[in-house]
Design a protein around this motif. Structure first.
Motif, mmCIF file in Angstrom:
data_model
loop_
_atom_site.group_PDB
_atom_site.id
_atom_site.type_symbol
_atom_site.label_atom_id
_atom_site.label_comp_id
_atom_site.label_asym_id
_atom_site.label_seq_id
_atom_site.Cartn_x
_atom_site.Cartn_y
_atom_site.Cartn_z
ATOM 1 N N HIS A 196 7.949 31.843 42.443
ATOM 2 C CA HIS A 196 6.772 30.995 42.249
ATOM 3 C C HIS A 196 6.535 30.061 43.425
ATOM 4 O O HIS A 196 5.678 29.181 43.344
ATOM 5 C CB HIS A 196 6.924 30.165 40.969
ATOM 6 N N GLY A 197 7.304 30.200 44.487
ATOM 7 C CA GLY A 197 7.147 29.343 45.653
ATOM 8 C C GLY A 197 8.499 28.863 46.138
ATOM 9 O O GLY A 197 9.523 29.520 45.930
ATOM 10 N N PHE A 198 8.487 27.701 46.770
ATOM 11 C CA PHE A 198 9.720 27.132 47.306
ATOM 12 C C PHE A 198 9.702 25.627 47.115
ATOM 13 O O PHE A 198 8.657 25.011 46.867
ATOM 14 C CB PHE A 198 9.877 27.462 48.805
ATOM 15 N N ALA A 199 10.856 25.043 47.250
ATOM 16 C CA ALA A 199 10.995 23.583 47.281
ATOM 17 C C ALA A 199 12.013 23.254 48.352
ATOM 18 O O ALA A 199 13.005 23.970 48.533
ATOM 19 C CB ALA A 199 11.465 23.049 45.935
ATOM 20 N N ALA A 200 11.748 22.174 49.061
ATOM 21 C CA ALA A 200 12.677 21.712 50.085
ATOM 22 C C ALA A 200 12.660 20.192 50.121
ATOM 23 O O ALA A 200 11.619 19.566 49.937
ATOM 24 C CB ALA A 200 12.291 22.262 51.455
ATOM 25 N N GLY A 238 22.771 26.202 51.122
ATOM 26 C CA GLY A 238 24.192 26.215 50.782
ATOM 27 C C GLY A 238 24.894 24.884 50.910
ATOM 28 O O GLY A 238 26.091 24.834 51.172
ATOM 29 N N ARG A 239 24.147 23.794 50.696
ATOM 30 C CA ARG A 239 24.792 22.477 50.691
ATOM 31 C C ARG A 239 24.043 21.550 49.739
ATOM 32 O O ARG A 239 22.910 21.789 49.383
ATOM 33 C CB ARG A 239 24.831 21.873 52.089
ATOM 34 N N THR A 240 24.723 20.491 49.377
ATOM 35 C CA THR A 240 24.101 19.452 48.560
ATOM 36 C C THR A 240 23.478 18.413 49.478
ATOM 37 O O THR A 240 23.728 18.396 50.687
ATOM 38 C CB THR A 240 25.135 18.770 47.651
ATOM 39 N N MET A 241 22.702 17.522 48.890
ATOM 40 C CA MET A 241 22.092 16.462 49.699
ATOM 41 C C MET A 241 23.161 15.564 50.314
ATOM 42 O O MET A 241 22.971 15.031 51.392
ATOM 43 C CB MET A 241 21.089 15.640 48.886
ATOM 44 N N TRP A 242 24.307 15.429 49.628
ATOM 45 C CA TRP A 242 25.368 14.560 50.135
ATOM 46 C C TRP A 242 26.069 15.157 51.350
ATOM 47 O O TRP A 242 26.754 14.459 52.078
ATOM 48 C CB TRP A 242 26.372 14.253 49.033
ATOM 49 N N GLU A 243 25.912 16.458 51.543
ATOM 50 C CA GLU A 243 26.514 17.135 52.692
ATOM 51 C C GLU A 243 25.579 17.195 53.899
ATOM 52 O O GLU A 243 25.954 17.698 54.943
ATOM 53 C CB GLU A 243 26.930 18.560 52.296
ATOM 54 N N PHE A 244 24.359 16.683 53.762
ATOM 55 C CA PHE A 244 23.395 16.680 54.861
ATOM 56 C C PHE A 244 23.931 15.819 55.998
ATOM 57 O O PHE A 244 24.251 14.645 55.791
ATOM 58 C CB PHE A 244 22.043 16.149 54.374
ATOM 59 N N PRO A 245 24.030 16.370 57.216
ATOM 60 C CA PRO A 245 24.659 15.640 58.313
ATOM 61 C C PRO A 245 23.743 14.648 59.022
ATOM 62 O O PRO A 245 24.208 13.894 59.871
ATOM 63 C CB PRO A 245 25.067 16.761 59.278
ATOM 64 N N GLY A 246 22.472 14.640 58.691
ATOM 65 C CA GLY A 246 21.530 13.798 59.424
ATOM 66 C C GLY A 246 21.696 12.319 59.139
ATOM 67 O O GLY A 246 22.248 11.924 58.111
ATOM 68 N N PRO A 247 21.205 11.485 60.047
ATOM 69 C CA PRO A 247 21.225 10.030 59.833
ATOM 70 C C PRO A 247 20.181 9.643 58.782
ATOM 71 O O PRO A 247 19.343 10.464 58.400
ATOM 72 C CB PRO A 247 20.847 9.479 61.204
ATOM 73 N N GLU A 248 20.230 8.422 58.325
ATOM 74 C CA GLU A 248 19.229 7.921 57.392
ATOM 75 C C GLU A 248 17.848 8.028 58.026
ATOM 76 O O GLU A 248 17.688 7.873 59.233
ATOM 77 C CB GLU A 248 19.503 6.453 57.050
ATOM 78 N N GLY A 249 16.855 8.294 57.220
ATOM 79 C CA GLY A 249 15.481 8.384 57.695
ATOM 80 C C GLY A 249 14.545 8.596 56.526
ATOM 81 O O GLY A 249 14.956 8.601 55.365
ATOM 82 N N GLU A 250 13.278 8.776 56.827
ATOM 83 C CA GLU A 250 12.282 9.042 55.797
ATOM 84 C C GLU A 250 12.530 10.439 55.237
ATOM 85 O O GLU A 250 12.776 11.386 55.989
ATOM 86 C CB GLU A 250 10.867 8.960 56.382
ATOM 87 N N ARG A 251 12.436 10.567 53.915
ATOM 88 C CA ARG A 251 12.721 11.844 53.267
ATOM 89 C C ARG A 251 11.559 12.224 52.356
ATOM 90 O O ARG A 251 10.899 11.357 51.790
ATOM 91 C CB ARG A 251 14.030 11.766 52.488
ATOM 92 N N PHE A 252 11.385 13.550 52.201
ATOM 93 C CA PHE A 252 10.242 14.071 51.467
ATOM 94 C C PHE A 252 10.642 15.298 50.647
ATOM 95 O O PHE A 252 11.504 16.073 51.064
ATOM 96 C CB PHE A 252 9.119 14.475 52.434
ATOM 97 N N LEU A 253 9.985 15.463 49.509
ATOM 98 C CA LEU A 253 10.052 16.691 48.738
ATOM 99 C C LEU A 253 8.815 17.490 49.109
ATOM 100 O O LEU A 253 7.687 17.012 48.947
ATOM 101 C CB LEU A 253 10.060 16.390 47.232
ATOM 102 N N VAL A 254 9.031 18.697 49.628
ATOM 103 C CA VAL A 254 7.937 19.581 50.016
ATOM 104 C C VAL A 254 8.001 20.808 49.122
ATOM 105 O O VAL A 254 9.049 21.456 49.038
ATOM 106 C CB VAL A 254 8.047 19.999 51.502
ATOM 107 N N THR A 255 6.901 21.107 48.446
ATOM 108 C CA THR A 255 6.816 22.310 47.625
ATOM 109 C C THR A 255 5.593 23.091 48.054
ATOM 110 O O THR A 255 4.642 22.537 48.607
ATOM 111 C CB THR A 255 6.728 21.975 46.128
#
Length: 168
Positions: A133-137, A90-107
């Motif tokens: 058909h699965g998930f993406a995060a 229920g949020r966009t990537m711009w609403e993510f509260p975390g600090p900068e860090g390494e990011r990944f697409l996991v499917t």
């Protein structure tokens, strides 16, 4: 309706991708996104594909979104995947509260990303039948192994380095 669109770059298309970056962004400026950005090589230096979780009115519009995109039309991408995206955060990537860090697409075929590093997460549903058909995060983690470990009961996982992309 939200759609998950992943396009994989054609080998050797980096120069063409760079040449088209402004045309790509200008095209993307006309859409609303939950997340977007390139997947990257393991060293984080070279784009290997593009992720877009985009709000579109229909399955046909989702197909047109890809086929009319400048990188697709010019041959940057070798393949595409399009699914309806059932948002579970229920949020966009711009609403993510975390600090900068390494990011990944996991499917994967199955699994549930958990923890503070989950940026966006959703079920992938077929365009024609709506079947799961699965998930993406998109997750933030220290490395790819840690990103995979954010998925509880994960099966058939693919982890790609990813970063926020485009203009906001």
């Amino acid at each position: 309706m939200l759609y998950f669109v992943y396009t994989a770059d054609r080998p050797g298309s980096s120069a063409l991708r760079e040449e088209l970056v402004e045309a790509h962004w200008a095209y993307m400026d006309g859409f609303e996104f939950h997340a977007r950005g390139p997947t990257l090589s393991d060293d984080g230096e070279t784009a290997t594909g593009s992720l877009h979780i985009v709000d579109l009115p229909s399955d046909g519009a989702a197909r047109a979104f890809v086929t009319e995109e400048p990188n697709w039309r010019a041959g940057v991408y070798a393949a595409m995947q399009i699914f309806r995206f059932e948002d579970l955060v229920g949020r966009t990537m711009w609403e993510f509260p975390g600090p900068e860090g390494e990011r990944f697409l996991v499917t994967g075929a199955a699994g549930e990303p958990v923890g503070d590093g989950v940026i966006v997460h959703g079920r992938l549903r077929g365009l024609d039948d709506g079947a799961v058909h699965g998930f993406a995060a998109c997750v933030q983690a220290p490395d790819a192994d840690a990103a995979a470990r954010t998925v509880r009961d994960g099966r058939d996982l693919t982890v790609r380095p990813w970063c926020f992309g485009g203009r906001r």
